[in-house]
Design an enzyme around this catalytic site. Structure first.
Site, mmCIF file in Angstrom:
data_model
loop_
_atom_site.group_PDB
_atom_site.id
_atom_site.type_symbol
_atom_site.label_atom_id
_atom_site.label_comp_id
_atom_site.label_asym_id
_atom_site.label_seq_id
_atom_site.Cartn_x
_atom_site.Cartn_y
_atom_site.Cartn_z
ATOM 1 N N CYS A 1 89.602 50.733 43.172
ATOM 2 C CA CYS A 1 89.896 51.950 42.474
ATOM 3 C C CYS A 1 90.630 51.602 40.822
ATOM 4 O O CYS A 1 91.918 50.967 41.304
ATOM 5 C CB CYS A 1 90.050 52.833 43.283
ATOM 6 S SG CYS A 1 90.997 54.441 42.195
ATOM 7 N N LYS B 1 85.650 61.070 51.195
ATOM 8 C CA LYS B 1 86.496 60.666 50.214
ATOM 9 C C LYS B 1 87.427 59.178 51.217
ATOM 10 O O LYS B 1 87.758 59.227 51.999
ATOM 11 C CB LYS B 1 87.345 61.605 50.108
ATOM 12 C CG LYS B 1 88.603 61.145 49.158
ATOM 13 C CD LYS B 1 88.628 60.994 47.497
ATOM 14 C CE LYS B 1 89.559 60.909 46.772
ATOM 15 N NZ LYS B 1 88.963 60.368 45.586
HETATM 16 C C1 LIG Z 1 85.300 61.711 41.099
HETATM 17 C C2 LIG Z 1 85.138 61.039 41.534
HETATM 18 C C3 LIG Z 1 85.457 60.237 42.872
HETATM 19 C C4 LIG Z 1 85.685 58.745 43.228
HETATM 20 N N1 LIG Z 1 86.759 58.811 44.029
HETATM 21 C C5 LIG Z 1 86.717 57.714 44.869
HETATM 22 C C6 LIG Z 1 87.053 56.886 46.071
HETATM 23 O O1 LIG Z 1 87.906 57.763 46.511
HETATM 24 N N2 LIG Z 1 86.982 56.030 46.423
HETATM 25 C C7 LIG Z 1 85.709 54.889 45.808
HETATM 26 O O2 LIG Z 1 85.327 53.961 46.534
HETATM 27 N N3 LIG Z 1 85.315 55.407 44.941
HETATM 28 C C8 LIG Z 1 85.554 56.518 44.322
HETATM 29 N N4 LIG Z 1 84.769 57.115 43.277
HETATM 30 C C9 LIG Z 1 83.640 56.325 42.386
HETATM 31 C C10 LIG Z 1 81.898 55.913 43.375
HETATM 32 O O3 LIG Z 1 82.136 56.629 44.833
HETATM 33 C C11 LIG Z 1 80.702 55.639 42.969
HETATM 34 O O4 LIG Z 1 81.345 54.354 42.612
HETATM 35 C C12 LIG Z 1 81.041 55.303 41.044
HETATM 36 O O5 LIG Z 1 81.284 57.413 40.555
HETATM 37 C C13 LIG Z 1 79.878 55.280 40.017
HETATM 38 O O6 LIG Z 1 78.398 56.299 40.870
HETATM 39 P P1 LIG Z 1 77.623 56.960 40.328
HETATM 40 O O7 LIG Z 1 78.044 56.599 38.998
HETATM 41 O O8 LIG Z 1 76.788 56.964 41.031
HETATM 42 O O9 LIG Z 1 79.054 58.062 40.263
HETATM 43 C C14 LIG Z 1 84.512 58.468 42.683
HETATM 44 C C15 LIG Z 1 84.088 58.722 41.082
HETATM 45 C C16 LIG Z 1 84.309 59.471 41.512
HETATM 46 C C17 LIG Z 1 83.278 60.584 40.118
#
Ligand SMILES: Cc1cc2nc3c(=O)[nH]c(=O)nc-3n(C[C@H](O)[C@H](O)[C@H](O)COP(=O)(O)O)c2cc1C
Ligand SMILES: Cc1cc2nc3c(=O)[nH]c(=O)nc-3n(C[C@H](O)[C@H](O)[C@H](O)COP(=O)(O)OP(=O)(O)OC[C@H]3O[C@@H](n4cnc5c(N)ncnc54)[C@H](O)[C@@H]3O)c2cc1C
Ligand code: FES
Lengths: 299, 258
Positions: A125, A45
């Site tokens: 973010c 995280k």
């Molecule tokens: C619930 C949630 C929390 C996330 N928290 C972070 C975070 O703390 N830092 C970050 O760089 N990306 C965060 N992301 C983004 C993910 O790391 C990723 O870049 C994004 O979800 C796209 O990938 P996916 O489609 O496989 O989920 C978060 C995504 C989700 C869904």
């Protein structure tokens, strides 16, 4: 079985599949579990200077094609996080600490206060005021933050980019200029959902970030453009849920792939994708290296 | 899924700080499962089902206070049913509950009776004025009651009532209530952990197993989807009973809040 091992952004990985930042990354135990269940590396995280409780709920809303989240960067501060990283190591794979800050010195303070196998800078973010994409939209900021953290730590530094700009390649070049060992693309797309019965925006923060299948085509395009323009590796993330999605990322030019939203289906996604990729490579009589960026050579 | 809109059909006053709301449709939950209840404009919080269309809410902070300001005809957003439910096994069940934690157990006991199981209940409250659902439990079978202040039943914590019962005589023990109470009972029932199902609570945010807020040490069990009902033999070796994480993810010592 064919080897999926390789070197990516300064780390030796047994396979190119990683747990994405912010997904089951709050506790050392859940990170270690991802390692034990097949991930090649895990990203924590995002942690910052001071504790944050995050946004009020709802923090996520599932829509047909993905997920919109506005967690709001909850974290106990870097001062309380080293113990989680140490526990995460028990999963047997490299642990990448995702860090955020509001300026170069905050980023450096957080990163240099932690011991990890690599750092991922969250400059992307889309739903936290003063952080993430609010600074990561400007190439000059990306370069400055990257350079500051590179000076402050010995471990490899990866920079996670936002797709919420007209030119993501400019951000990637800035990260490379600042000394990044890899870029990670993409973070979520800024998005919103409204409750039709009441008229209320559903997320407590109103705006959030879209992830999951809906954003895969955008992520593929970003990885393709970035890997064509940069000399450093590109780590692909966005909408990967099965081996075909991971293959598409690698064909677009990704050196490794992160998986986020698909974890809602369980941890076995890592083993399933690794098995599918291995079979594909055998069937195509190709190595991972030969597969990477093939789509660019075909066009 | 997006939150569905659900209209409040009935509001039942249980005690000064506990109310039961009847919603406009049954969610077909298993006892032990929960919903994410969205009080629009305030927050979204986890709530156990106390019946197919019922939730029972204790007023403790901003979101639950906002629920107390709602009336018949008002609506809330609802995601659910979520998580794992209790599984009914064997022929005799001992329900052990404390405070508002008795809510899912009343629902469970009614299901257990409906399939012919014998039901015995051990219930603990701070005081007789805070007791909820005594009538529902009494209809199911024997009830042993404890109160911290001695205003009714045995004076003391819930576990004090264990001297009136032989836990090993029951096929299955079902727990829900303050963590210190559940921990106390599990320790006093050593050797029986595989026959104890506990409905536990952790800070739940996403409720779909991605955000990591609810994970417990040492195995990283995701309470929101792999719980909240967890067998006691998976709870003895880590954080349960010792500490829990707040909204930032940082651990706090388990307060004695019985
Ligand atoms: C619930 C949630 C929390 C996330 N928290 C972070 C975070 O703390 N830092 C970050 O760089 N990306 C965060 N992301 C983004 C993910 O790391 C990723 O870049 C994004 O979800 C796209 O990938 P996916 O489609 O496989 O989920 C978060 C995504 C989700 C869904
Ligand atoms: C699976 C589960 C089932 C629950 N069932 C019931 C029930 O049937 N009846 C009932 O009255 N309460 C139940 N709770 C507890 C209820 O969710 C909290 O009391 C409520 O969230 C408090 O919110 P607040 O804004 O009123 O208070 P706050 O002041 O925000 O919080 C008070 C305390 O409630 C807890 N809490 C707050 N938010 C959350 C959250 N998102 N997830 C978990 N705990 C939280 C924390 O321990 C906090 O210290 C349940 C909790 C869980 C996890
Ligand atoms: S509440 Fe998000 S993983 Fe359980």
């Amino acid at each position: 079985m064919i080897s999926l091992a390789g070197d990516v952004g300064g780390l030796r990985l047994r396979n190119p599949l990683m747990l994405a930042a912010g997904i089951l990354g709050t506790t050392g135990a859940s990170l270690a579990r991802a390692g034990r269940e097949g991930a090649g590396a895990v990203v924590t995280k995002s942690v910052g200077l001071t504790p944050r409780d995050g946004h009020p709920g709802p923090t996520v809303v599932r829509i047909g094609v993905g997920l919109i989240n506005a967690m709001g960067l909850p974290n106990p501060s870097y001062l309380a996080f080293q113990q989680e990283i140490d526990l995460a190591r028990e999963g047997g794979v490299p642990v990448v600490a995702s860090v955020f800050g509001s300026d170069p010195s905050e980023f450096s303070q957080v990163a240099s206060g932690l011991v990890a196998d690599a750092f991922e800078l969250n400059l992307s973010c889309p739903h936290a005021e003063r952080y993430g994409a609010e600074i990561g939209c400007q190439p000059a900021n990306v370069e400055e933050v990257t350079r500051a953290v590179k000076r402050a730590v010995g471990a490899p530094v990866w920079v996670k980019l936002t797709p919420n700009v007209s030119d993501i390649v400019g951000l990637g070049l800035a990260a490379q200029q600042g000394g990044a060992d890899a870029v990670v693309a993409i973070n979520t797309l800024k998005a919103m959902a409204i409750d039709v019965e009441s008229g209320y925006p559903i997320l407590g923060n109103r705006f959030g970030g879209l992830s999951g299948p809906a954003i895969k085509p955008v992520a593929i395009r970003c990885v393709y453009e970035l890997s064509a323009a940069l000399d450093i590796p590109v780590i692909g993330v966005g909408g990967v849920g099965c081996w075909q999605d991971a293959a598409e990322m690698i064909l677009a030019g990704a050196s490794a792939v992160q998986i986020g939203t698909a974890l809602s289906g369980g941890y076995q996604v890592f083993r399933d994708i690794a098995a599918g990729l291995s079979k594909y490579l055998v069937r195509k009589d190709m190595t991972l290296e030969e597969m990477r960026g093939l789509a660019r050579r075909r066009s | 899924m997006r939150p569905a809109s659900s209209v409040i059909r009935e509001v039942l006053e249980e005690t000064e700080s506990v109310r039961t709301l009847r919603l406009d449709h049954s969610f077909d939950p298993l006892p032990g499962q929960y919903m994410m209840l969205w009080v629009r404009g305030v927050d979204e919080i986890p709530m156990s089902f106390s019946g197919p269309d019922l939730i029972t809410v204790q007023r403790v902070g901003p979101a639950t206070r906002a629920i107390f300001s709602l009336d018949v005809g008002d609506s809330v957003g609802v995601r659910g049913p979520l998580g794992t439910g209790f599984s009914l096994t064997g022929r005799s069940a001992l329900l052990i509950g404390g405070g508002v934690g008795v809510a899912p157990l009343a629902f469970l006991g009614e299901r257990a009776r409906a399939v012919g199981m014998e039901v015995t209940s051990l219930l603990g409250f701070r005081s007789t004025s805070e007791a909820v659902f005594l009538d529902r439990f009494r209809r199911l079978g024997r009830v042993v009651l404890t109160t911290d202040d001695g205003s009714e039943g045995i004076c003391g914590h819930t576990s004090a009532g264990l001297c009136e019962l032989d836990p090993s005589a029951f096929d299955q023990i079902y727990l829900c209530g303050p963590e210190v109470m559940m921990w106390d009972v599990i320790r006093r029932c050593q050797g029986m952990e595989s026959r104890i199902q506990a409905c536990i609570s952790r800070y739940i945010k996403c409720a779909i197993g991605v955000c990591g807020s609810c994970c417990i040490d040492p195995d990283g069990i995701r309470v929101c989807v792999e719980g909240p009902v967890i067998r006691a033999d998976r709870l003895t070796a880590g954080e349960f009973g010792r500490y829990r994480r707040g909204p930032s993810g940082g651990p706090d010592v388990c307060k004695s809040v019985h």
